[in-house]
Design a protein around this motif. Structure first.
Motif, PDB file in Angstrom:
ATOM      1  N   PHE A  72      -0.395   6.033   3.908  1.00  0.00           N
ATOM      2  CA  PHE A  72      -1.774   6.149   4.364  1.00  0.00           C
ATOM      3  C   PHE A  72      -2.137   7.618   4.585  1.00  0.00           C
ATOM      4  CE2 PHE A  72      -0.637   1.885   6.329  1.00  0.00           C
ATOM      5  CZ  PHE A  72      -1.166   1.183   5.264  1.00  0.00           C
ATOM      6  N   SER A  73      -3.420   7.853   4.555  1.00  0.00           N
ATOM      7  CA  SER A  73      -3.909   9.207   4.832  1.00  0.00           C
ATOM      8  C   SER A  73      -3.698   9.513   6.317  1.00  0.00           C
ATOM      9  CB  SER A  73      -5.396   9.301   4.492  1.00  0.00           C
ATOM     10  OG  SER A  73      -6.133   8.417   5.316  1.00  0.00           O
ATOM     11  N   THR A  88     -12.450   0.000  14.171  1.00  0.00           N
ATOM     12  CA  THR A  88     -11.592   0.577  13.122  1.00  0.00           C
ATOM     13  C   THR A  88     -11.433  -0.404  11.970  1.00  0.00           C
ATOM     14  OG1 THR A  88     -10.399   1.832  14.798  1.00  0.00           O
ATOM     15  CG2 THR A  88      -9.325   1.582  12.664  1.00  0.00           C
ATOM     16  N   GLU A  89     -11.245  -1.675  12.294  1.00  0.00           N
ATOM     17  CA  GLU A  89     -11.109  -2.683  11.239  1.00  0.00           C
ATOM     18  C   GLU A  89     -12.398  -2.794  10.434  1.00  0.00           C
ATOM     19  OE1 GLU A  89      -8.570  -4.237  10.209  1.00  0.00           O
ATOM     20  OE2 GLU A  89      -9.431  -5.813   8.952  1.00  0.00           O
ATOM     21  N   ALA A 124     -13.945   5.232   4.445  1.00  0.00           N
ATOM     22  CA  ALA A 124     -13.437   6.268   5.351  1.00  0.00           C
ATOM     23  C   ALA A 124     -11.965   6.604   5.127  1.00  0.00           C
ATOM     24  CB  ALA A 124     -13.645   5.818   6.795  1.00  0.00           C
ATOM     25  N   GLY A 125     -11.325   5.929   4.202  1.00  0.00           N
ATOM     26  CA  GLY A 125      -9.908   6.178   3.967  1.00  0.00           C
ATOM     27  C   GLY A 125      -9.020   5.601   5.048  1.00  0.00           C
ATOM     28  N   VAL A 126      -9.574   4.672   5.802  1.00  0.00           N
ATOM     29  CA  VAL A 126      -8.797   4.015   6.866  1.00  0.00           C
ATOM     30  C   VAL A 126      -8.313   2.669   6.340  1.00  0.00           C
ATOM     31  CG1 VAL A 126      -8.867   3.074   9.203  1.00  0.00           C
ATOM     32  CG2 VAL A 126     -10.163   5.141   8.647  1.00  0.00           C
ATOM     33  N   PRO A 127      -7.008   2.394   6.459  1.00  0.00           N
ATOM     34  CA  PRO A 127      -6.501   1.095   5.981  1.00  0.00           C
ATOM     35  C   PRO A 127      -6.903  -0.039   6.911  1.00  0.00           C
ATOM     36  CG  PRO A 127      -4.746   2.318   7.043  1.00  0.00           C
ATOM     37  CD  PRO A 127      -5.936   3.235   7.022  1.00  0.00           C
ATOM     38  N   GLY A 153     -12.485  -0.433  20.053  1.00  0.00           N
ATOM     39  CA  GLY A 153     -12.002   0.555  19.084  1.00  0.00           C
ATOM     40  C   GLY A 153     -11.236  -0.097  17.946  1.00  0.00           C
ATOM     41  N   LEU A 154     -10.414  -1.080  18.277  1.00  0.00           N
ATOM     42  CA  LEU A 154      -9.650  -1.792  17.241  1.00  0.00           C
ATOM     43  C   LEU A 154     -10.590  -2.544  16.295  1.00  0.00           C
ATOM     44  CD1 LEU A 154      -6.726  -3.177  19.447  1.00  0.00           C
ATOM     45  CD2 LEU A 154      -6.533  -1.447  17.660  1.00  0.00           C
ATOM     46  N   PRO A 167       0.831  -1.217   0.000  1.00  0.00           N
ATOM     47  CA  PRO A 167       0.000   0.000   0.000  1.00  0.00           C
ATOM     48  C   PRO A 167       0.860   1.260   0.000  1.00  0.00           C
ATOM     49  CG  PRO A 167      -0.682  -1.525   1.727  1.00  0.00           C
ATOM     50  CD  PRO A 167       0.614  -2.028   1.196  1.00  0.00           C
ATOM     51  N   SER A 187      -5.972   6.930  13.250  1.00  0.00           N
ATOM     52  CA  SER A 187      -6.917   5.971  13.814  1.00  0.00           C
ATOM     53  C   SER A 187      -6.191   4.770  14.427  1.00  0.00           C
ATOM     54  CB  SER A 187      -7.917   5.525  12.749  1.00  0.00           C
ATOM     55  OG  SER A 187      -7.230   4.986  11.646  1.00  0.00           O
ATOM     56  N   TRP A 188      -5.289   4.172  13.646  1.00  0.00           N
ATOM     57  CA  TRP A 188      -4.571   2.998  14.148  1.00  0.00           C
ATOM     58  C   TRP A 188      -3.507   3.407  15.161  1.00  0.00           C
ATOM     59  CZ3 TRP A 188      -6.335  -1.659  13.875  1.00  0.00           C
ATOM     60  CH2 TRP A 188      -7.148  -2.051  12.793  1.00  0.00           C
ATOM     61  N   ILE A 209      -5.852  10.427   8.515  1.00  0.00           N
ATOM     62  CA  ILE A 209      -6.865   9.808   9.376  1.00  0.00           C
ATOM     63  C   ILE A 209      -6.577   8.312   9.568  1.00  0.00           C
ATOM     64  CG2 ILE A 209      -8.478   9.258   7.482  1.00  0.00           C
ATOM     65  CD1 ILE A 209     -10.734   9.951   9.418  1.00  0.00           C
ATOM     66  N   GLY A 210      -6.012   7.703   8.540  1.00  0.00           N
ATOM     67  CA  GLY A 210      -5.660   6.291   8.662  1.00  0.00           C
ATOM     68  C   GLY A 210      -4.556   6.076   9.681  1.00  0.00           C
ATOM     69  N   PHE A 219      -6.145  -3.614   8.962  1.00  0.00           N
ATOM     70  CA  PHE A 219      -4.986  -4.049   9.754  1.00  0.00           C
ATOM     71  C   PHE A 219      -3.974  -4.764   8.856  1.00  0.00           C
ATOM     72  CE2 PHE A 219      -2.926  -7.316  12.445  1.00  0.00           C
ATOM     73  CZ  PHE A 219      -2.238  -6.473  13.294  1.00  0.00           C
ATOM     74  N   GLN A 258      -3.402  -4.229   5.726  1.00  0.00           N
ATOM     75  CA  GLN A 258      -2.670  -3.234   4.931  1.00  0.00           C
ATOM     76  C   GLN A 258      -1.616  -2.528   5.772  1.00  0.00           C
ATOM     77  OE1 GLN A 258      -6.158  -1.062   3.575  1.00  0.00           O
ATOM     78  NE2 GLN A 258      -5.907  -1.841   1.487  1.00  0.00           N
ATOM     79  N   VAL A 259      -1.973  -2.233   7.008  1.00  0.00           N
ATOM     80  CA  VAL A 259      -1.011  -1.576   7.896  1.00  0.00           C
ATOM     81  C   VAL A 259       0.210  -2.469   8.100  1.00  0.00           C
ATOM     82  CG1 VAL A 259      -0.623  -0.760  10.258  1.00  0.00           C
ATOM     83  CG2 VAL A 259      -2.764  -0.208   9.090  1.00  0.00           C
ATOM     84  N   LEU A 315      -4.972   4.284  18.648  1.00  0.00           N
ATOM     85  CA  LEU A 315      -5.451   3.099  19.379  1.00  0.00           C
ATOM     86  C   LEU A 315      -4.288   2.275  19.925  1.00  0.00           C
ATOM     87  CD1 LEU A 315      -8.432   1.960  17.145  1.00  0.00           C
ATOM     88  CD2 LEU A 315      -8.547   2.563  19.567  1.00  0.00           C
TER      89      LEU A 315
END
Lengths: 279, 89
Positions: A209-210, B21-22, B30-33, B17-18, A206, A216-217, A212-213, B35, B37-38, A220
Protein backbone atom coordinates in the motif's frame (compact mmCIF):
# COMPACT_ATOMS: atom_id res chain seq x y z
CA UNK A 1 -1.75 -32.23 -0.54
CA UNK A 2 0.95 -33.31 -2.95
CA UNK A 3 0.18 -35.54 -5.92
CA UNK A 4 1.87 -38.48 -4.22
CA UNK A 5 -0.46 -38.16 -1.25
CA UNK A 6 2.06 -36.62 1.13
CA UNK A 7 0.81 -33.46 2.87
CA UNK A 8 2.47 -30.31 1.67
CA UNK A 9 4.03 -29.50 5.03
CA UNK A 10 7.01 -27.80 6.50
CA UNK A 11 9.01 -30.99 6.40
CA UNK A 12 9.03 -30.87 2.64
CA UNK A 13 9.98 -27.23 2.67
CA UNK A 14 12.81 -28.06 5.03
CA UNK A 15 13.85 -30.84 2.71
CA UNK A 16 14.09 -28.41 -0.16
CA UNK A 17 15.91 -25.90 2.00
CA UNK A 18 18.59 -28.41 2.98
CA UNK A 19 19.16 -29.41 -0.60
CA UNK A 20 19.71 -25.78 -1.50
CA UNK A 21 22.09 -25.42 1.42
CA UNK A 22 24.12 -28.37 0.12
CA UNK A 23 24.38 -26.70 -3.24
CA UNK A 24 22.98 -29.71 -5.05
CA UNK A 25 20.05 -27.86 -6.50
CA UNK A 26 18.98 -24.35 -7.23
CA UNK A 27 16.33 -22.40 -5.37
CA UNK A 28 13.05 -21.73 -7.06
CA UNK A 29 12.48 -18.06 -7.88
CA UNK A 30 11.53 -16.34 -4.66
CA UNK A 31 8.38 -14.31 -4.39
CA UNK A 32 6.59 -16.40 -6.98
CA UNK A 33 4.12 -18.65 -5.25
CA UNK A 34 2.75 -21.42 -7.41
CA UNK A 35 0.40 -24.29 -6.81
CA UNK A 36 2.09 -27.57 -5.93
CA UNK A 37 1.61 -29.03 -9.37
CA UNK A 38 3.72 -31.98 -10.49
CA UNK A 39 5.70 -29.69 -12.77
CA UNK A 40 6.49 -27.45 -9.84
CA UNK A 41 7.70 -30.36 -7.75
CA UNK A 42 9.90 -31.68 -10.52
CA UNK A 43 11.40 -28.27 -11.13
CA UNK A 44 12.28 -27.76 -7.50
CA UNK A 45 13.57 -31.27 -6.79
CA UNK A 46 15.89 -32.39 -9.56
CA UNK A 47 18.08 -34.54 -7.29
CA UNK A 48 17.06 -38.19 -7.54
CA UNK A 49 18.88 -39.18 -4.34
CA UNK A 50 16.04 -37.89 -2.18
CA UNK A 51 12.50 -38.95 -2.78
CA UNK A 52 9.25 -37.53 -1.52
CA UNK A 53 9.04 -40.36 0.99
CA UNK A 54 12.30 -39.32 2.60
CA UNK A 55 11.83 -35.82 3.96
CA UNK A 56 14.99 -34.41 5.47
CA UNK A 57 14.68 -32.02 8.40
CA UNK A 58 17.05 -29.36 9.55
CA UNK A 59 18.36 -30.31 12.95
CA UNK A 60 18.21 -27.49 15.46
CA UNK A 61 19.39 -27.16 19.02
CA UNK A 62 17.17 -25.80 21.77
CA UNK A 63 18.98 -22.47 21.68
CA UNK A 64 18.45 -22.22 17.94
CA UNK A 65 14.76 -22.95 18.40
CA UNK A 66 14.46 -20.17 20.95
CA UNK A 67 16.26 -17.77 18.61
CA UNK A 68 13.97 -18.79 15.76
CA UNK A 69 10.86 -18.18 17.89
CA UNK A 70 12.14 -14.81 19.08
CA UNK A 71 12.88 -13.77 15.51
CA UNK A 72 9.24 -14.54 14.65
CA UNK A 73 8.02 -12.08 17.29
CA UNK A 74 9.02 -9.32 14.88
CA UNK A 75 5.87 -10.15 12.93
CA UNK A 76 3.34 -7.41 13.80
CA UNK A 77 0.47 -9.89 14.19
CA UNK A 78 2.47 -11.95 16.68
CA UNK A 79 3.48 -8.87 18.65
CA UNK A 80 -0.14 -7.67 18.79
CA UNK A 81 -1.34 -11.10 19.99
CA UNK A 82 1.29 -11.13 22.72
CA UNK A 83 0.21 -7.65 23.84
CA UNK A 84 -3.43 -8.79 23.96
CA UNK A 85 -2.36 -11.87 25.93
CA UNK A 86 -0.48 -9.71 28.42
CA UNK A 87 -3.43 -7.40 29.06
CA UNK A 88 -5.83 -10.34 29.19
CA UNK A 89 -3.76 -11.83 32.00
CA UNK A 90 -3.53 -8.46 33.76
CA UNK A 91 -7.31 -8.11 33.48
CA UNK A 92 -7.73 -11.27 35.51
CA UNK A 93 -8.14 -13.90 32.80
CA UNK A 94 -4.94 -15.94 33.06
CA UNK A 95 -6.17 -18.99 31.14
CA UNK A 96 -7.44 -16.92 28.21
CA UNK A 97 -4.14 -15.05 28.12
CA UNK A 98 -2.10 -18.23 28.38
CA UNK A 99 -3.90 -19.84 25.44
CA UNK A 100 -3.43 -16.71 23.37
CA UNK A 101 0.25 -16.56 24.29
CA UNK A 102 0.74 -20.21 23.30
CA UNK A 103 -0.80 -19.55 19.88
CA UNK A 104 1.31 -16.40 19.48
CA UNK A 105 4.51 -18.29 20.30
CA UNK A 106 3.54 -21.07 17.88
CA UNK A 107 3.01 -18.45 15.19
CA UNK A 108 6.33 -16.82 16.06
CA UNK A 109 8.02 -20.19 15.72
CA UNK A 110 6.32 -20.83 12.38
CA UNK A 111 7.21 -17.38 11.07
CA UNK A 112 10.80 -17.75 12.25
CA UNK A 113 11.18 -21.18 10.66
CA UNK A 114 9.70 -19.98 7.39
CA UNK A 115 12.05 -17.02 7.25
CA UNK A 116 14.97 -19.28 8.13
CA UNK A 117 14.11 -21.79 5.44
CA UNK A 118 13.83 -19.04 2.91
CA UNK A 119 17.19 -17.67 4.01
CA UNK A 120 18.83 -21.10 3.77
CA UNK A 121 17.37 -21.62 0.33
CA UNK A 122 19.08 -18.49 -0.90
CA UNK A 123 16.32 -15.95 -0.35
CA UNK A 124 16.39 -12.82 1.71
CA UNK A 125 14.70 -14.25 4.76
CA UNK A 126 11.66 -12.20 3.98
CA UNK A 127 8.57 -14.14 4.95
CA UNK A 128 6.55 -12.11 2.53
CA UNK A 129 8.32 -13.85 -0.32
CA UNK A 130 8.59 -17.16 1.46
CA UNK A 131 4.87 -17.56 1.91
CA UNK A 132 3.58 -15.99 -1.22
CA UNK A 133 4.34 -12.43 -2.04
CA UNK A 134 2.28 -9.77 -3.72
CA UNK A 135 0.20 -11.08 -6.55
CA UNK A 136 0.11 -14.61 -5.24
CA UNK A 137 -3.36 -15.95 -4.68
CA UNK A 138 -2.30 -19.50 -3.96
CA UNK A 139 0.31 -19.89 -1.23
CA UNK A 140 2.61 -22.87 -1.61
CA UNK A 141 1.76 -24.39 1.76
CA UNK A 142 -2.02 -24.39 1.31
CA UNK A 143 -3.57 -27.67 2.46
CA UNK A 144 -6.31 -27.50 -0.15
CA UNK A 145 -7.07 -25.87 -3.44
CA UNK A 146 -8.95 -22.59 -2.93
CA UNK A 147 -12.09 -22.21 -4.97
CA UNK A 148 -12.18 -19.53 -7.62
CA UNK A 149 -15.44 -17.74 -6.96
CA UNK A 150 -18.20 -17.20 -4.47
CA UNK A 151 -19.73 -20.15 -2.63
CA UNK A 152 -22.82 -21.70 -4.19
CA UNK A 153 -26.13 -20.19 -3.16
CA UNK A 154 -27.20 -23.46 -1.59
CA UNK A 155 -24.08 -23.48 0.58
CA UNK A 156 -24.64 -19.84 1.55
CA UNK A 157 -28.24 -20.60 2.52
CA UNK A 158 -27.13 -23.57 4.63
CA UNK A 159 -24.41 -21.49 6.26
CA UNK A 160 -26.74 -18.59 7.08
CA UNK A 161 -29.35 -20.93 8.51
CA UNK A 162 -26.74 -22.67 10.64
CA UNK A 163 -25.34 -19.34 11.83
CA UNK A 164 -28.79 -18.11 12.89
CA UNK A 165 -29.56 -21.34 14.76
CA UNK A 166 -26.13 -21.26 16.39
CA UNK A 167 -26.57 -17.61 17.41
CA UNK A 168 -30.03 -18.20 18.86
CA UNK A 169 -28.69 -21.15 20.83
CA UNK A 170 -25.57 -19.43 22.17
CA UNK A 171 -27.51 -16.22 22.78
CA UNK A 172 -30.08 -18.08 24.87
CA UNK A 173 -27.40 -19.18 27.35
CA UNK A 174 -26.29 -16.92 30.13
CA UNK A 175 -23.31 -14.85 29.21
CA UNK A 176 -20.00 -16.34 30.29
CA UNK A 177 -21.71 -19.65 31.11
CA UNK A 178 -20.02 -22.93 30.26
CA UNK A 179 -22.45 -23.85 27.44
CA UNK A 180 -21.83 -20.47 25.80
CA UNK A 181 -18.10 -20.89 26.32
CA UNK A 182 -18.12 -24.35 24.75
CA UNK A 183 -19.97 -23.06 21.70
CA UNK A 184 -17.68 -20.09 21.17
CA UNK A 185 -14.49 -22.06 21.78
CA UNK A 186 -15.61 -24.82 19.40
CA UNK A 187 -16.41 -22.47 16.55
CA UNK A 188 -13.35 -20.32 17.15
CA UNK A 189 -10.99 -23.29 17.22
CA UNK A 190 -12.55 -24.72 14.06
CA UNK A 191 -12.11 -21.49 12.14
CA UNK A 192 -8.50 -21.11 13.30
CA UNK A 193 -7.74 -24.67 12.15
CA UNK A 194 -9.27 -23.87 8.76
CA UNK A 195 -7.12 -20.74 8.63
CA UNK A 196 -3.99 -22.76 9.34
CA UNK A 197 -4.74 -24.94 6.33
CA UNK A 198 -4.68 -21.98 3.97
CA UNK A 199 -7.10 -19.69 2.16
CA UNK A 200 -10.42 -21.11 1.10
CA UNK A 201 -10.91 -18.73 -1.77
CA UNK A 202 -8.57 -17.68 -4.53
CA UNK A 203 -8.03 -13.93 -4.41
CA UNK A 204 -5.75 -11.36 -5.93
CA UNK A 205 -3.45 -10.18 -3.17
CA UNK A 206 -2.99 -6.39 -3.19
CA UNK A 207 0.49 -5.05 -3.67
CA UNK A 208 2.17 -2.90 -1.04
CA UNK A 209 0.00 0.00 0.00
CA UNK A 210 0.96 3.61 -0.42
CA UNK A 211 2.22 5.54 2.58
CA UNK A 212 -1.08 7.39 2.94
CA UNK A 213 -2.93 4.09 2.87
CA UNK A 214 -0.80 2.63 5.66
CA UNK A 215 -0.95 5.84 7.68
CA UNK A 216 -4.72 6.23 7.39
CA UNK A 217 -5.61 2.75 8.63
CA UNK A 218 -2.60 2.37 10.90
CA UNK A 219 -3.16 5.65 12.74
CA UNK A 220 -6.85 4.91 13.31
CA UNK A 221 -6.17 1.42 14.65
CA UNK A 222 -3.36 2.73 16.83
CA UNK A 223 -5.63 5.50 18.14
CA UNK A 224 -8.34 2.96 18.94
CA UNK A 225 -5.86 0.76 20.82
CA UNK A 226 -4.42 3.69 22.78
CA UNK A 227 -7.88 5.07 23.62
CA UNK A 228 -9.00 1.65 24.85
CA UNK A 229 -5.78 1.30 26.82
CA UNK A 230 -6.31 4.73 28.36
CA UNK A 231 -9.82 3.77 29.45
CA UNK A 232 -8.54 0.46 30.80
CA UNK A 233 -5.83 2.14 32.84
CA UNK A 234 -8.38 4.71 34.06
CA UNK A 235 -10.36 1.99 35.83
CA UNK A 236 -9.92 1.50 39.57
CA UNK A 237 -8.16 -1.77 38.74
CA UNK A 238 -7.59 -3.59 35.46
CA UNK A 239 -10.23 -6.14 36.47
CA UNK A 240 -12.85 -3.64 37.62
CA UNK A 241 -14.89 -1.52 35.22
CA UNK A 242 -15.50 2.17 35.60
CA UNK A 243 -18.36 4.41 34.55
CA UNK A 244 -16.03 7.38 34.27
CA UNK A 245 -13.62 5.55 31.94
CA UNK A 246 -15.66 2.94 30.08
CA UNK A 247 -13.87 0.45 27.85
CA UNK A 248 -15.52 -1.05 24.77
CA UNK A 249 -16.43 -4.07 26.90
CA UNK A 250 -18.16 -1.85 29.44
CA UNK A 251 -20.05 0.02 26.74
CA UNK A 252 -21.30 -3.20 25.17
CA UNK A 253 -22.35 -4.81 28.46
CA UNK A 254 -25.93 -3.42 28.35
CA UNK A 255 -26.39 -4.83 24.83
CA UNK A 256 -24.98 -8.22 25.75
CA UNK A 257 -27.06 -8.49 28.91
CA UNK A 258 -30.16 -9.49 26.93
CA UNK A 259 -30.70 -12.68 24.98
CA UNK A 260 -31.69 -10.78 21.86
CA UNK A 261 -28.62 -8.56 22.11
CA UNK A 262 -26.33 -11.55 22.53
CA UNK A 263 -27.91 -13.28 19.55
CA UNK A 264 -27.40 -10.21 17.37
CA UNK A 265 -23.82 -9.83 18.57
CA UNK A 266 -23.02 -13.49 17.91
CA UNK A 267 -24.44 -13.16 14.38
CA UNK A 268 -22.17 -10.17 13.84
CA UNK A 269 -19.21 -12.10 15.21
CA UNK A 270 -19.89 -15.03 12.88
CA UNK A 271 -20.34 -12.68 9.92
CA UNK A 272 -16.97 -11.12 10.66
CA UNK A 273 -15.43 -14.58 10.87
CA UNK A 274 -16.93 -15.59 7.53
CA UNK A 275 -15.62 -12.37 5.99
CA UNK A 276 -12.12 -13.12 7.29
CA UNK A 277 -12.12 -16.77 6.24
CA UNK A 278 -13.06 -15.69 2.73
CA UNK A 279 -10.02 -13.39 2.46
CA UNK B 1 -18.56 17.33 29.86
CA UNK B 2 -17.69 14.42 32.13
CA UNK B 3 -14.83 12.01 31.64
CA UNK B 4 -17.41 9.38 30.67
CA UNK B 5 -18.68 11.57 27.86
CA UNK B 6 -15.16 12.36 26.68
CA UNK B 7 -14.24 8.67 26.60
CA UNK B 8 -17.37 7.79 24.63
CA UNK B 9 -16.82 10.74 22.30
CA UNK B 10 -13.30 9.51 21.61
CA UNK B 11 -14.58 6.09 20.59
CA UNK B 12 -17.26 7.73 18.43
CA UNK B 13 -14.68 9.89 16.64
CA UNK B 14 -12.46 6.88 15.96
CA UNK B 15 -15.45 4.90 14.66
CA UNK B 16 -16.42 7.80 12.42
CA UNK B 17 -12.83 7.94 11.18
CA UNK B 18 -12.91 4.24 10.31
CA UNK B 19 -16.18 4.60 8.44
CA UNK B 20 -14.91 7.71 6.67
CA UNK B 21 -11.68 5.99 5.65
CA UNK B 22 -13.61 3.05 4.23
CA UNK B 23 -15.91 5.40 2.34
CA UNK B 24 -12.91 7.28 0.98
CA UNK B 25 -11.22 4.04 -0.01
CA UNK B 26 -14.29 2.88 -1.92
CA UNK B 27 -14.14 5.95 -4.15
CA UNK B 28 -10.77 4.64 -5.34
CA UNK B 29 -9.28 8.08 -5.81
CA UNK B 30 -7.28 8.76 -2.67
CA UNK B 31 -4.96 5.78 -2.89
CA UNK B 32 -6.37 4.41 0.35
CA UNK B 33 -7.06 0.66 0.41
CA UNK B 34 -10.40 -0.68 1.56
CA UNK B 35 -10.65 -2.65 4.80
CA UNK B 36 -11.08 -5.84 2.78
CA UNK B 37 -7.87 -5.14 0.88
CA UNK B 38 -6.00 -4.46 4.10
CA UNK B 39 -7.21 -7.71 5.62
CA UNK B 40 -6.41 -9.66 2.45
CA UNK B 41 -2.91 -8.23 2.44
CA UNK B 42 -2.35 -9.00 6.12
CA UNK B 43 -3.69 -12.54 5.70
CA UNK B 44 -1.47 -13.44 2.73
CA UNK B 45 0.93 -15.34 5.01
CA UNK B 46 0.05 -18.16 7.35
CA UNK B 47 1.23 -16.10 10.32
CA UNK B 48 -1.04 -13.23 9.34
CA UNK B 49 -3.98 -15.47 8.49
CA UNK B 50 -3.90 -17.50 11.67
CA UNK B 51 -3.06 -14.45 13.76
CA UNK B 52 -6.07 -12.49 12.48
CA UNK B 53 -8.37 -15.47 12.95
CA UNK B 54 -7.06 -16.03 16.48
CA UNK B 55 -7.78 -12.37 17.17
CA UNK B 56 -11.32 -12.90 15.91
CA UNK B 57 -11.73 -15.99 18.09
CA UNK B 58 -10.42 -14.04 21.06
CA UNK B 59 -13.12 -11.40 20.46
CA UNK B 60 -15.79 -14.07 20.80
CA UNK B 61 -14.12 -15.49 23.86
CA UNK B 62 -13.81 -12.05 25.42
CA UNK B 63 -17.40 -10.94 24.89
CA UNK B 64 -19.40 -14.16 25.16
CA UNK B 65 -17.37 -16.77 26.98
CA UNK B 66 -15.17 -17.34 29.98
CA UNK B 67 -12.28 -19.68 30.52
CA UNK B 68 -10.78 -18.08 33.60
CA UNK B 69 -12.70 -17.89 36.86
CA UNK B 70 -13.40 -14.17 36.83
CA UNK B 71 -16.78 -13.12 38.12
CA UNK B 72 -18.85 -10.93 35.82
CA UNK B 73 -22.00 -10.70 37.85
CA UNK B 74 -22.19 -7.00 37.08
CA UNK B 75 -22.71 -7.75 33.41
CA UNK B 76 -26.04 -6.54 32.26
CA UNK B 77 -26.26 -3.82 34.82
CA UNK B 78 -27.03 -0.33 33.67
CA UNK B 79 -24.26 2.14 33.04
CA UNK B 80 -24.87 3.72 36.41
CA UNK B 81 -24.59 0.37 38.12
CA UNK B 82 -21.34 -0.29 36.36
CA UNK B 83 -19.74 2.61 38.13
CA UNK B 84 -17.06 1.14 40.31
CA UNK B 85 -18.28 -2.41 40.08
CA UNK B 86 -17.93 -5.37 37.80
CA UNK B 87 -14.72 -6.81 36.40
CA UNK B 88 -13.77 -5.77 32.96
CA UNK B 89 -10.97 -5.70 30.44
Amino acid sequence: MRPDGVPWTEGVAEERAERHADGRSRAAPSGVARPPTPEHLVASRPTPALTADQPVRIRTTFTERVVVAISGIRQPVVAILLMIALFTVLAGKPLDGLLLAIVAIALAWDAGMTARQHFVSGGTGNQDSAQGGAGSAWPVEAAWRPRAGRPRRRHIAIGVTGAVIYSLTVGSFSRMSWPATAGVVGLGAGVVIIGWGGPTRQREIPRRFSRIGVLSWGSLLLAACLWELGALLGQPTLAQSSYAHPTISTLTDPLLSTSLGRTAAVIGWIALGAFLVER
Amino acid sequence: MSSHDITVLGFAIILAGLVGTEATARTGRAGVPTFAQVVTRVMRTRTGRVGVLVGWAWLGLHFFARLSSVSREAIGASSAELSGSGPNG
